[in-house]
Scaffold this motif. Sequence first.
Motif, mmCIF file in Angstrom:
data_model
loop_
_atom_site.group_PDB
_atom_site.id
_atom_site.type_symbol
_atom_site.label_atom_id
_atom_site.label_comp_id
_atom_site.label_asym_id
_atom_site.label_seq_id
_atom_site.Cartn_x
_atom_site.Cartn_y
_atom_site.Cartn_z
ATOM 1 N N TYR A 105 22.506 -4.659 -0.256
ATOM 2 C CA TYR A 105 20.956 -4.332 -0.178
ATOM 3 C C TYR A 105 20.900 -3.193 0.485
ATOM 4 O O TYR A 105 21.136 -2.864 1.714
ATOM 5 C CB TYR A 105 20.466 -5.705 0.710
ATOM 6 C CG TYR A 105 19.007 -5.256 1.140
ATOM 7 C CD1 TYR A 105 17.983 -5.512 0.109
ATOM 8 C CD2 TYR A 105 18.903 -4.662 2.259
ATOM 9 C CE1 TYR A 105 16.821 -5.418 0.584
ATOM 10 C CE2 TYR A 105 17.377 -4.545 2.817
ATOM 11 C CZ TYR A 105 16.363 -4.948 1.759
ATOM 12 O OH TYR A 105 15.136 -4.593 2.131
ATOM 13 N N ASP A 113 15.383 -1.849 -2.609
ATOM 14 C CA ASP A 113 14.277 -2.334 -2.186
ATOM 15 C C ASP A 113 13.529 -0.725 -2.012
ATOM 16 O O ASP A 113 13.650 -0.179 -1.056
ATOM 17 C CB ASP A 113 14.319 -2.939 -0.916
ATOM 18 C CG ASP A 113 13.036 -3.623 -0.265
ATOM 19 O OD1 ASP A 113 12.086 -3.382 -0.874
ATOM 20 O OD2 ASP A 113 13.174 -4.486 0.703
ATOM 21 N N GLY A 130 4.014 -2.722 8.667
ATOM 22 C CA GLY A 130 4.058 -3.211 7.280
ATOM 23 C C GLY A 130 2.184 -3.334 6.927
ATOM 24 O O GLY A 130 2.277 -3.447 5.695
ATOM 25 N N GLY A 145 5.793 -11.397 -4.221
ATOM 26 C CA GLY A 145 6.309 -10.423 -3.248
ATOM 27 C C GLY A 145 7.599 -10.131 -3.387
ATOM 28 O O GLY A 145 8.390 -10.812 -3.672
ATOM 29 N N ALA A 146 8.086 -9.233 -2.387
ATOM 30 C CA ALA A 146 9.289 -8.735 -2.136
ATOM 31 C C ALA A 146 9.973 -10.126 -1.793
ATOM 32 O O ALA A 146 11.387 -10.299 -1.962
ATOM 33 C CB ALA A 146 9.565 -7.782 -1.133
ATOM 34 N N SER A 205 2.329 -5.045 -1.520
ATOM 35 C CA SER A 205 1.633 -5.254 -0.253
ATOM 36 C C SER A 205 1.331 -4.246 0.445
ATOM 37 O O SER A 205 0.489 -4.330 1.358
ATOM 38 C CB SER A 205 2.983 -6.093 0.566
ATOM 39 O OG SER A 205 3.048 -7.301 0.171
ATOM 40 N N LYS A 206 1.963 -2.975 0.214
ATOM 41 C CA LYS A 206 1.608 -1.715 1.041
ATOM 42 C C LYS A 206 0.845 -1.028 0.326
ATOM 43 O O LYS A 206 -0.312 -0.271 0.683
ATOM 44 C CB LYS A 206 2.909 -1.044 1.385
ATOM 45 C CG LYS A 206 3.768 -2.001 2.316
ATOM 46 C CD LYS A 206 4.942 -1.179 2.903
ATOM 47 C CE LYS A 206 5.654 -2.033 4.195
ATOM 48 N NZ LYS A 206 5.642 -3.426 3.730
ATOM 49 N N THR A 255 17.773 0.265 1.212
ATOM 50 C CA THR A 255 16.286 1.047 1.224
ATOM 51 C C THR A 255 16.448 2.558 1.441
ATOM 52 O O THR A 255 16.273 3.214 2.008
ATOM 53 C CB THR A 255 15.576 0.463 2.408
ATOM 54 O OG1 THR A 255 16.291 0.778 3.494
ATOM 55 C CG2 THR A 255 15.125 -1.036 2.167
ATOM 56 N N TYR A 262 16.276 -4.745 7.200
ATOM 57 C CA TYR A 262 15.213 -5.767 7.037
ATOM 58 C C TYR A 262 15.565 -7.168 7.424
ATOM 59 O O TYR A 262 16.499 -7.565 6.720
ATOM 60 C CB TYR A 262 14.805 -5.478 5.515
ATOM 61 C CG TYR A 262 13.484 -6.207 5.189
ATOM 62 C CD1 TYR A 262 12.524 -6.371 6.297
ATOM 63 C CD2 TYR A 262 13.223 -6.995 3.989
ATOM 64 C CE1 TYR A 262 11.229 -7.033 5.821
ATOM 65 C CE2 TYR A 262 12.136 -7.367 3.660
ATOM 66 C CZ TYR A 262 11.378 -7.235 4.547
ATOM 67 O OH TYR A 262 9.782 -8.217 4.157
ATOM 68 N N TYR A 283 10.409 -0.470 -1.041
ATOM 69 C CA TYR A 283 9.086 -1.238 -0.476
ATOM 70 C C TYR A 283 8.101 -0.102 0.003
ATOM 71 O O TYR A 283 6.904 -0.434 -0.322
ATOM 72 C CB TYR A 283 9.572 -1.722 0.641
ATOM 73 C CG TYR A 283 9.908 -0.855 1.799
ATOM 74 C CD1 TYR A 283 11.247 -0.345 1.970
ATOM 75 C CD2 TYR A 283 9.020 -0.828 2.991
ATOM 76 C CE1 TYR A 283 11.446 0.578 2.915
ATOM 77 C CE2 TYR A 283 9.513 -0.098 4.035
ATOM 78 C CZ TYR A 283 10.623 0.652 4.118
ATOM 79 O OH TYR A 283 10.899 1.652 5.098
ATOM 80 N N TYR A 287 14.767 1.279 5.946
ATOM 81 C CA TYR A 287 14.001 0.504 6.802
ATOM 82 C C TYR A 287 14.828 -0.250 8.020
ATOM 83 O O TYR A 287 15.964 -0.834 7.896
ATOM 84 C CB TYR A 287 13.300 -0.827 6.117
ATOM 85 C CG TYR A 287 12.365 -1.637 6.608
ATOM 86 C CD1 TYR A 287 11.092 -0.975 6.769
ATOM 87 C CD2 TYR A 287 12.444 -2.857 7.329
ATOM 88 C CE1 TYR A 287 10.094 -1.706 7.765
ATOM 89 C CE2 TYR A 287 11.392 -3.264 8.172
ATOM 90 C CZ TYR A 287 10.192 -3.001 8.000
ATOM 91 O OH TYR A 287 9.411 -3.554 8.887
ATOM 92 N N SER A 327 6.794 -3.900 -4.338
ATOM 93 C CA SER A 327 5.663 -4.723 -3.643
ATOM 94 C C SER A 327 4.403 -4.082 -3.750
ATOM 95 O O SER A 327 4.265 -2.903 -3.492
ATOM 96 C CB SER A 327 6.214 -5.291 -2.232
ATOM 97 O OG SER A 327 4.992 -5.994 -1.811
HETATM 98 C C1 LIG Z 1 11.858 -3.684 3.771
HETATM 99 C C2 LIG Z 1 10.737 -4.316 3.264
HETATM 100 N N1 LIG Z 1 10.787 -4.579 2.082
HETATM 101 C C3 LIG Z 1 9.607 -5.263 1.235
HETATM 102 C C4 LIG Z 1 8.541 -5.251 2.002
HETATM 103 C C5 LIG Z 1 7.358 -6.261 1.361
HETATM 104 O O1 LIG Z 1 7.373 -7.448 1.555
HETATM 105 P P1 LIG Z 1 6.476 -8.499 0.706
HETATM 106 O O2 LIG Z 1 6.270 -8.334 -0.722
HETATM 107 O O3 LIG Z 1 7.025 -9.848 0.732
HETATM 108 O O4 LIG Z 1 5.110 -8.576 1.534
HETATM 109 C C6 LIG Z 1 8.487 -5.139 3.503
HETATM 110 C C7 LIG Z 1 7.325 -5.376 4.027
HETATM 111 O O5 LIG Z 1 6.881 -5.034 5.280
HETATM 112 C C8 LIG Z 1 9.549 -4.667 4.040
HETATM 113 O O6 LIG Z 1 9.531 -4.105 5.084
#
Ligand SMILES: Cc1ncc(COP(=O)(O)O)c(C=O)c1O
Length: 483
Positions: free
Chosen positions: A258, A293, A129, A192-193, A325-326, A260, A218, A295, A265, A323
Amino acid sequence: MSVPDFTDLTLDRAQPLQAQLYRMLVQRICSGRLSTGSKLPSSRRMSASLGVSRNTITQVLEQLKAEGFLTSRSGQGVFVCASLPPHVEAPQRMSWQSDTDHPPQLSTFGESLRNAPLVREKLLPFTPGLPDLDSFPFHLWNRLYRRHQDRTALIGYGPSQGYQPLRQALAEYLRNSRGVRCSAEQIIITNGAQESLSLCAQIILNPGDTVTMENPGYRRARIAFQSAGADLHLAGLKNGSLDVESLTKHNHTAKLLYTTPTHQYPMGGVMPASDRLRLLDWAASSEAWILEDDYDSEFSFVHKPVAALQGMAEDTPVLYMGSFSKTLQPGIRLGYMVVPKSVIQVFNHAKEMLSGHSPLLSQAIVADFIEEGHFVRHLRKMRINYREKWLHFCDLARHKLEPQAQLIASSAGMHLVLATPGRNDLELSKKLAEHRIGSTPLSFFYPGKSLNHGLVLGFANTSKQQREDCIDLLQSFLTNSSS
Ligand SMILES: Cc1ncc(COP(=O)(O)O)c(C=O)c1O
């Protein structure tokens, strides 16, 4: 009744005297050592017996009077309030200190977390991640930060739904790059997610409702649903993505599913278009919500990223979440949801009541980052960066680890999944961590009995040398029969 002289009070002269004296007097009153209605010595006497200035004593007494512990009667002195509750007696009842004492009850969810594994260090190379933190465009970011840092509009309370220019920029990006059907009005900016998941759980689920999830899947999503008291239905995978056929064939029903679909994931499978359509059909006919999701859809190395499920038809019951985040960095704690028009107001209200707006300054920076084209350029650069790392890491894994470990998900965005049959993956992961290599045991992704043992290894935040060292280390663990 004799007036106490407090000569037995010992004060630490190196610490603030006023705070100590305050705490000691409160403790004596609460423990009953200073009984209700009893008289305190004069401030002059206290000052002399404690060796503390009269001014300090007076301030403590005034504070205790303001709080209702003491009262003064004109011409008679200061007394412990007679109206304090009689049960203010035993100090051991006011706190619980050991495991044998019983703190107030937690919820079922809270109790379930008591024995949950400790969260491990999250910044180690190979931690799934993590994007390439060293490639973050700090210079550009700081320039945008300086542009907004003095704006008073960004340091007060802001709209809970999110900063309008960000919602506008994001709507355009999601329409163009992810095929999402949305307007800015349908977007909610979250922390965040993780917050998106919690919001969905709280808004959609009642205790006992069924949530269908991919297995493996997840963990944080699972925990968010369980915290709302949902019953989990674990749906298997087919070719690395949700087995939609089996779900629909058995007339399965759920309140929420839910998934992905763009990159399962952790297994990385892409849900075929026919399954996406079938899933949308299933959701519409069984009146279920789909929580999509999306992600890490931006990082697809084999083919162009497939478009989002949400955009495949008009008015789908899909709650879409993404998100930064990545795509940017996890530290920013910003994510987003796209919700159907019929529930915008509910989501906005919940966001307002449960957490309030997400940080405005960061939102303003991201808005400019997207609007001025930096976001798309950054993604393009990162895709090339990650693809190179991905090819290198896969190559090493295939050449050095097989047959002891097999790559079972080679195209899974920013991580690989290695199956390590016959090995305890938790032990393997712990041993790697001792060498400062992050990984997640594959068994963690299975809530029930693990159907697979292996390791999920993120490669985005690693150097060439680190990847080589990681594989060499794993090779030595795997050829050593004791691990
Ligand atoms: C499946 C999945 N969804 C979402 C996220 C993003 O999470 P967040 O926005 O809380 O960092 C991640 C992060 O590793 C993930 O693995």
